[in-house]
Design a protein around this motif. Structure first.
Motif, mmCIF file in Angstrom:
data_model
loop_
_atom_site.group_PDB
_atom_site.id
_atom_site.type_symbol
_atom_site.label_atom_id
_atom_site.label_comp_id
_atom_site.label_asym_id
_atom_site.label_seq_id
_atom_site.Cartn_x
_atom_site.Cartn_y
_atom_site.Cartn_z
ATOM 1 N N MET A 1 8.168 -12.602 4.133
ATOM 2 C CA MET A 1 8.389 -11.650 5.269
ATOM 3 C C MET A 1 7.405 -10.613 5.458
ATOM 4 O O MET A 1 7.087 -10.051 4.546
ATOM 5 C CB MET A 1 9.832 -10.965 5.264
ATOM 6 N N SER A 2 6.723 -10.519 6.861
ATOM 7 C CA SER A 2 5.594 -9.784 7.088
ATOM 8 C C SER A 2 6.290 -8.456 7.407
ATOM 9 O O SER A 2 7.399 -8.075 7.814
ATOM 10 C CB SER A 2 4.671 -10.221 8.256
ATOM 11 N N LEU A 3 5.514 -7.508 7.287
ATOM 12 C CA LEU A 3 5.930 -6.094 7.621
ATOM 13 C C LEU A 3 4.904 -5.203 8.652
ATOM 14 O O LEU A 3 3.646 -5.120 8.370
ATOM 15 C CB LEU A 3 5.958 -5.197 6.215
ATOM 16 N N LEU A 4 5.343 -4.673 9.629
ATOM 17 C CA LEU A 4 4.615 -4.030 10.671
ATOM 18 C C LEU A 4 5.123 -2.392 10.502
ATOM 19 O O LEU A 4 6.318 -2.213 10.703
ATOM 20 C CB LEU A 4 4.964 -4.486 11.938
ATOM 21 N N LEU A 5 4.227 -1.663 10.216
ATOM 22 C CA LEU A 5 4.422 -0.244 10.276
ATOM 23 C C LEU A 5 3.991 0.450 11.375
ATOM 24 O O LEU A 5 2.698 0.463 11.718
ATOM 25 C CB LEU A 5 4.040 0.271 8.881
ATOM 26 N N ILE A 6 4.848 1.440 11.967
ATOM 27 C CA ILE A 6 3.895 2.170 13.164
ATOM 28 C C ILE A 6 3.893 3.489 12.515
ATOM 29 O O ILE A 6 4.710 4.567 12.942
ATOM 30 C CB ILE A 6 5.011 2.081 14.296
ATOM 31 N N GLY A 7 3.004 3.841 11.592
ATOM 32 C CA GLY A 7 2.948 5.015 11.087
ATOM 33 C C GLY A 7 2.279 6.290 12.083
ATOM 34 O O GLY A 7 2.663 7.347 11.431
ATOM 35 N N SER A 8 1.734 5.831 12.851
ATOM 36 C CA SER A 8 1.116 7.052 13.783
ATOM 37 C C SER A 8 2.663 7.708 14.532
ATOM 38 O O SER A 8 2.148 9.030 15.003
ATOM 39 C CB SER A 8 0.308 6.484 14.704
ATOM 40 N N ALA A 9 3.611 7.120 14.503
ATOM 41 C CA ALA A 9 4.753 7.832 15.062
ATOM 42 C C ALA A 9 5.266 8.944 14.225
ATOM 43 O O ALA A 9 6.119 9.660 14.770
ATOM 44 C CB ALA A 9 5.710 6.727 15.568
ATOM 45 N N PHE A 10 5.068 8.978 13.119
ATOM 46 C CA PHE A 10 5.708 9.873 12.080
ATOM 47 C C PHE A 10 5.056 11.208 12.108
ATOM 48 O O PHE A 10 3.850 11.092 11.938
ATOM 49 C CB PHE A 10 5.812 9.234 10.650
ATOM 50 N N ALA A 11 5.648 12.400 11.888
ATOM 51 C CA ALA A 11 5.170 13.664 11.933
ATOM 52 C C ALA A 11 4.829 14.018 10.481
ATOM 53 O O ALA A 11 5.848 13.974 9.832
ATOM 54 C CB ALA A 11 5.877 14.751 12.539
ATOM 55 N N VAL A 12 3.530 14.161 10.238
ATOM 56 C CA VAL A 12 3.313 14.457 8.755
ATOM 57 C C VAL A 12 4.030 15.614 7.998
ATOM 58 O O VAL A 12 4.131 15.930 7.196
ATOM 59 C CB VAL A 12 1.796 14.231 8.362
ATOM 60 N N SER A 104 7.153 7.268 2.230
ATOM 61 C CA SER A 104 6.481 8.207 2.703
ATOM 62 C C SER A 104 6.564 8.159 4.321
ATOM 63 O O SER A 104 6.969 7.214 4.835
ATOM 64 C CB SER A 104 5.081 8.120 2.336
ATOM 65 N N SER A 105 6.189 9.228 4.989
ATOM 66 C CA SER A 105 5.954 9.283 6.451
ATOM 67 C C SER A 105 5.028 8.093 6.937
ATOM 68 O O SER A 105 5.205 7.457 8.095
ATOM 69 C CB SER A 105 5.562 10.669 6.649
ATOM 70 N N ALA A 106 4.203 7.738 6.178
ATOM 71 C CA ALA A 106 3.201 6.450 6.746
ATOM 72 C C ALA A 106 3.705 5.046 6.186
ATOM 73 O O ALA A 106 3.202 4.364 6.412
ATOM 74 C CB ALA A 106 1.780 6.545 5.931
ATOM 75 N N GLY A 107 4.960 5.117 5.354
ATOM 76 C CA GLY A 107 5.438 3.786 5.210
ATOM 77 C C GLY A 107 4.985 3.060 3.608
ATOM 78 O O GLY A 107 5.528 2.270 3.290
ATOM 79 N N ALA A 108 4.606 4.318 3.099
ATOM 80 C CA ALA A 108 4.186 3.865 1.518
ATOM 81 C C ALA A 108 5.615 3.783 0.671
ATOM 82 O O ALA A 108 6.415 4.738 1.060
ATOM 83 C CB ALA A 108 3.323 4.783 1.014
ATOM 84 N N GLN A 109 5.625 3.142 -0.246
ATOM 85 C CA GLN A 109 6.842 2.762 -0.872
ATOM 86 C C GLN A 109 7.003 2.902 -2.471
ATOM 87 O O GLN A 109 5.835 2.547 -2.993
ATOM 88 C CB GLN A 109 7.503 1.521 -0.458
ATOM 89 N N PRO A 116 2.024 -1.696 2.503
ATOM 90 C CA PRO A 116 2.213 -3.172 2.735
ATOM 91 C C PRO A 116 1.120 -4.053 2.285
ATOM 92 O O PRO A 116 1.167 -5.075 1.629
ATOM 93 C CB PRO A 116 2.619 -3.343 4.133
ATOM 94 N N LEU A 117 -0.225 -3.432 2.607
ATOM 95 C CA LEU A 117 -1.296 -4.349 2.393
ATOM 96 C C LEU A 117 -1.640 -4.213 0.923
ATOM 97 O O LEU A 117 -2.074 -5.257 0.560
ATOM 98 C CB LEU A 117 -2.780 -3.832 3.289
ATOM 99 N N THR A 118 -1.433 -3.202 0.170
ATOM 100 C CA THR A 118 -1.607 -3.266 -1.224
ATOM 101 C C THR A 118 -0.653 -4.240 -1.788
ATOM 102 O O THR A 118 -0.885 -4.720 -2.989
ATOM 103 C CB THR A 118 -1.653 -1.844 -1.695
ATOM 104 N N GLN A 119 0.600 -3.917 -1.445
ATOM 105 C CA GLN A 119 1.762 -4.881 -2.069
ATOM 106 C C GLN A 119 1.317 -6.304 -1.971
ATOM 107 O O GLN A 119 1.293 -7.023 -2.858
ATOM 108 C CB GLN A 119 3.143 -4.729 -1.163
ATOM 109 N N LYS A 120 0.872 -6.753 -0.500
ATOM 110 C CA LYS A 120 0.541 -8.185 -0.467
ATOM 111 C C LYS A 120 -0.798 -8.427 -1.467
ATOM 112 O O LYS A 120 -0.635 -9.728 -2.031
ATOM 113 C CB LYS A 120 0.150 -8.410 0.979
ATOM 114 N N THR A 121 -1.585 -7.493 -1.492
ATOM 115 C CA THR A 121 -2.959 -8.120 -2.308
ATOM 116 C C THR A 121 -2.548 -8.027 -3.897
ATOM 117 O O THR A 121 -2.922 -8.979 -4.436
ATOM 118 C CB THR A 121 -3.998 -6.945 -2.241
#
Length: 215
Positions: A1-12, A104-109, A116-121
């Motif tokens: 399953m792929s993952l799309l993160l809309i990180g720019s929408a989050f208020a840091v 995290s607010s940017a989607g790091a888990q 997600p890219l690091t997870q895939k790598t």
């Protein structure tokens, strides 16, 4: 399953975030700070470990260390990726405070806050599994250490990405968050090293450990 993160929408700056999660017809997971229209969704209440309010409230020189969580996973990753356990602990502490379900607010888990890219790598199929997350984060840390060599720089790359570090001449980017991140990981790293030395000294033959009852 792929993952799309809309990180720019989050208020840091937010201390807590309400994030809407839904899965589209192609099985792609979407995260957004805005409620999806005409779609089923789940609500995630995200606690952001690196947000300013949390970060600034901690004295990293005195905050209690966390030496009793995920020890076997950390030791395993340290051996496999040729890293000090103290460094892995410092990164985990700085990233998630050892909360294995942190987001995290940017989607790091997870513990080492993997994107997600690091997870895939690094073949992390479940970022909330402590063993997978710690091995994935440690593998990435080993890679960065090999590329940049200097502790300050590869920690900066772990936080802000290799692109940012390259842009600023393989130095720490002038981002307040990244500079603060490097500072706090180094403080924790030194303290976890000291803790490891103390524990090793206490385990030497001839040292007497007295239990709480004094016997």
């Amino acid at each position: 399953m792929s993952l799309l993160l809309i990180g720019s929408a989050f208020a840091v700056q937010a201390k807590n975030l309400t994030v809407y999660k839904h899965v589209d017809k192609n099985g792609i997971i979407h995260y957004s700070s805005k409620k999806p229209v005409g779609k089923s969704y789940n609500i995630l209440n995200v606690r952001c470990p690196e947000c300013a309010a949390w970060r600034n409230s901690v004295d990293w020189n005195t905050t209690p260390l966390i030496d009793n969580k995920f020890s076997l996973e950390i030791e395993s990753a340290a051996r496999k990726h040729d890293l000090e356990p103290a460094l892995i602990k410092a990164v985990i502490h700085a990233e998630s405070a050892f909360k294995h379900k942190a987001v995290s607010s940017a989607g790091a888990q997870g513990l080492m806050q993997l994107m997600p890219l690091t997870q895939k790598t690094y073949q992390v199929s479940d970022p909330y599994d402590p063993l997978q997350n710690i091995h994935g984060g440690s593998a990435y840390l080993k890679h960065l250490k090999g590329v940049y060599n200097r502790l300050d720089v590869y920690l900066a790359a772990y936080n802000s990405g290799e692109t940012a570090v390259e842009k600023y001449g393989r130095a720490i980017p002038p981002f307040p968050e990244t500079r603060e991140y490097v500072r706090r990981v180094k403080i924790l790293y030194k303290r976890y090293q000291q803790s490891a030395r103390l524990n090793a000294a206490n385990q030497q033959p001839g040292n007497l450990t007295i239990n709480a009852s004094g016997r």
